[in-house]
Motif scaffolding. Structure first.
Motif, PDB file in Angstrom:
ATOM      1  N   GLU A 207       0.949  -1.173   0.156  1.00 50.78           N
ATOM      2  CA  GLU A 207      -0.061   0.099  -0.111  1.00 50.78           C
ATOM      3  C   GLU A 207       0.985   1.230  -0.005  1.00 50.78           C
ATOM      4  O   GLU A 207       0.476   2.091  -0.582  1.00 50.78           O
ATOM      5  N   GLN A 208       1.856   1.160   0.854  1.00 49.88           N
ATOM      6  CA  GLN A 208       2.837   2.399   0.742  1.00 49.88           C
ATOM      7  C   GLN A 208       3.398   2.655  -0.564  1.00 49.88           C
ATOM      8  O   GLN A 208       3.546   3.749  -1.039  1.00 49.88           O
ATOM      9  N   PHE A 209       3.874   1.570  -1.526  1.00 45.86           N
ATOM     10  CA  PHE A 209       4.465   1.728  -2.531  1.00 45.86           C
ATOM     11  C   PHE A 209       3.460   2.116  -3.696  1.00 45.86           C
ATOM     12  O   PHE A 209       3.583   3.040  -4.467  1.00 45.86           O
ATOM     13  N   THR A 210       2.060   1.723  -3.618  1.00 50.70           N
ATOM     14  CA  THR A 210       0.980   2.171  -4.375  1.00 50.70           C
ATOM     15  C   THR A 210       0.837   3.876  -4.117  1.00 50.70           C
ATOM     16  O   THR A 210       0.574   4.598  -5.263  1.00 50.70           O
ATOM     17  N   LYS A 211       0.794   4.221  -2.819  1.00 49.61           N
ATOM     18  CA  LYS A 211       0.606   5.690  -2.610  1.00 49.61           C
ATOM     19  C   LYS A 211       1.900   6.259  -3.190  1.00 49.61           C
ATOM     20  O   LYS A 211       1.749   7.518  -3.761  1.00 49.61           O
ATOM     21  N   LEU A 212       3.165   5.879  -3.146  1.00 48.38           N
ATOM     22  CA  LEU A 212       4.203   6.540  -3.716  1.00 48.38           C
ATOM     23  C   LEU A 212       4.087   6.909  -5.078  1.00 48.38           C
ATOM     24  O   LEU A 212       4.299   7.770  -5.679  1.00 48.38           O
ATOM     25  N   LEU A 213       3.629   5.671  -5.891  1.00 43.78           N
ATOM     26  CA  LEU A 213       3.577   5.684  -7.446  1.00 43.78           C
ATOM     27  C   LEU A 213       2.470   6.651  -7.745  1.00 43.78           C
ATOM     28  O   LEU A 213       2.818   7.595  -8.479  1.00 43.78           O
ATOM     29  N   LEU A 214       1.432   6.869  -7.130  1.00 45.26           N
ATOM     30  CA  LEU A 214       0.314   7.653  -7.353  1.00 45.26           C
ATOM     31  C   LEU A 214       0.892   9.048  -6.991  1.00 45.26           C
ATOM     32  O   LEU A 214       0.656  10.328  -7.955  1.00 45.26           O
ATOM     33  N   ASN A 215       1.484   9.384  -5.857  1.00 50.03           N
ATOM     34  CA  ASN A 215       2.054  10.648  -5.512  1.00 50.03           C
ATOM     35  C   ASN A 215       2.894  11.246  -6.724  1.00 50.03           C
ATOM     36  O   ASN A 215       3.016  12.501  -7.104  1.00 50.03           O
TER      37      ASN A 215
END
Length: 345
Positions: A114-122
């Motif tokens: 989930e943290q990586f998903t947020k990183l990619l979106l950011n």
């Protein structure tokens, strides 16, 4: 010169936890270059009181707009200002429209962190033509290889509209069941409609359409958000969505297993072939000034080849500096990297 320290958010994934400080440093550098008003410098790691932090300096104190952006760093757990060797807490207000269990409840093999998903979106948001606007402006996100919907759920957390496509019927069914159950359990006002997906009398697959609002008054007033999931071939994206109708394309590409597209000669197994065919299709539905972010396994596709695919589709790839510092190990067979590119306004 004000100095700040970020306490890194713990991760249940041991391998990702080891990579998260370096990923946070790179993400912070992109925030500094693309979104913040303050000039960020001296990004590094430090140990304070036996605990590791990511430290950085600013030419001037962070203002409210900067704090609004920084509150959404993917691995930020707490933010402090360093004053005479002491840590002074700085209030942060992450953009979170609902509880984080929307992201964490689902457990299954191969789920993207989930943290990586947020990183990619950011980082995709920061590559758009107006990178500082996103905390206050709802956007329309497309994940054209959405699996069981981690990226769609992160878009919901940010208050965005979201559309996903995936050819795997089991993933579609799992996400439909999860989202409907979650919305009912949380007593979120919504409507959900599912059925056959057809275009020009041709059956393309199945669809799920959800309209919801986390606030009941918003729902009554028609201030709603939408999530759509098409259980269909990703190469039909431009048949299902209008040209230039999405602000963001964000996806975690297959790592070299059976996935992606049923068109032509059976199921596409090669991430290289899939992305070469799909990126131009996805680009057609991306608005001018929007951005595309893709993560992938570097063992099956060199960065320069993916960059060439994106450039050939007319996108401007963000390169150099922190964008070259995002590769990290997932397991013995996967070294994951990400690339972001903008569609000229």
């Amino acid at each position: 010169m004000p100095e700040y320290a970020i306490l890194v958010l713990p991760s249940a994934n041991r391998v990702y936890a080891a990579s998260s400080p370096a990923l946070l440093r790179a993400e912070l550098a992109v925030f500094g270059a693309a979104g913040l008003r303050a000039t960020v410098s001296d990004i590094g790691e430090a140990e304070l009181g036996g605990v590791s932090y990511v430290r950085f300096s600013c030419a001037e104190p962070l203002d409210e707009a900067d704090l609004t952006l920084l509150s959404n760093l993917s691995s930020l757990y707490a933010l402090f200002e360093l004053r005479d060797g002491l840590l002074a807490p700085v209030p942060v207000r992450p953009l979170a429209e609902t509880d984080s269990d929307l992201l964490t409840i689902q457990k299954y093999p191969g789920k993207t962190n989930e943290q990586f998903t947020k990183l990619l979106l950011n980082l995709t948001l920061l590559a758009t033509s107006a990178p500082g606007d996103w905390p206050g402006r709802p956007q329309h996100l497309l994940d054209p290889l959405c699996g069981r919907g981690t990226t769609l759920n992160q878009a919901m957390m940010y208050g965005f509209d979201a559309t996903g496509l995936d050819v795997d019927s089991r993933d579609f069914e799992a996400y439909e069941q999860f989202l409907k159950t979650w919305l009912r359990t949380k007593r979120v006002k919504h409507t959900a409609d599912s059925g056959q997906l057809r275009r020009n009398k041709v059956r393309l697959g199945r669809r799920l359409d959800v309209e919801y609002a986390f606030d009941k008054d918003d729902y009554k007033a028609g201030r709603t958000r939408r999530v759509s999931y098409f259980n269909a071939d990703t190469l039909t994206t431009d048949e299902l969505l209008r040209p230039a109708s999405v602000d963001l394309v964000v996806t975690d590409a297959p790592y070299g297993v059976q996935h992606g597209s049923h068109r032509d000669a059976g199921l596409a197994r090669s991430p290289r072939d899939l992305l070469a065919a799909a990126v131009p299709v996805w680009t057609r539905v991306l608005r001018p000034g929007g951005a595309m972010g893709i993560s992938w396994n570097t063992h099956v596709l060199p960065r320069e080849e993916l960059t060439a695919i994106l450039t050939h589709a007319g996108l401007q790839v963000r390169e150099g500096g922190p964008y070259e510092e995002l590769a990290h190990r997932v397991d013995q067979a996967i070294v994951r990297d990400l690339v972001v590119a903008a569609k000229p306004a």
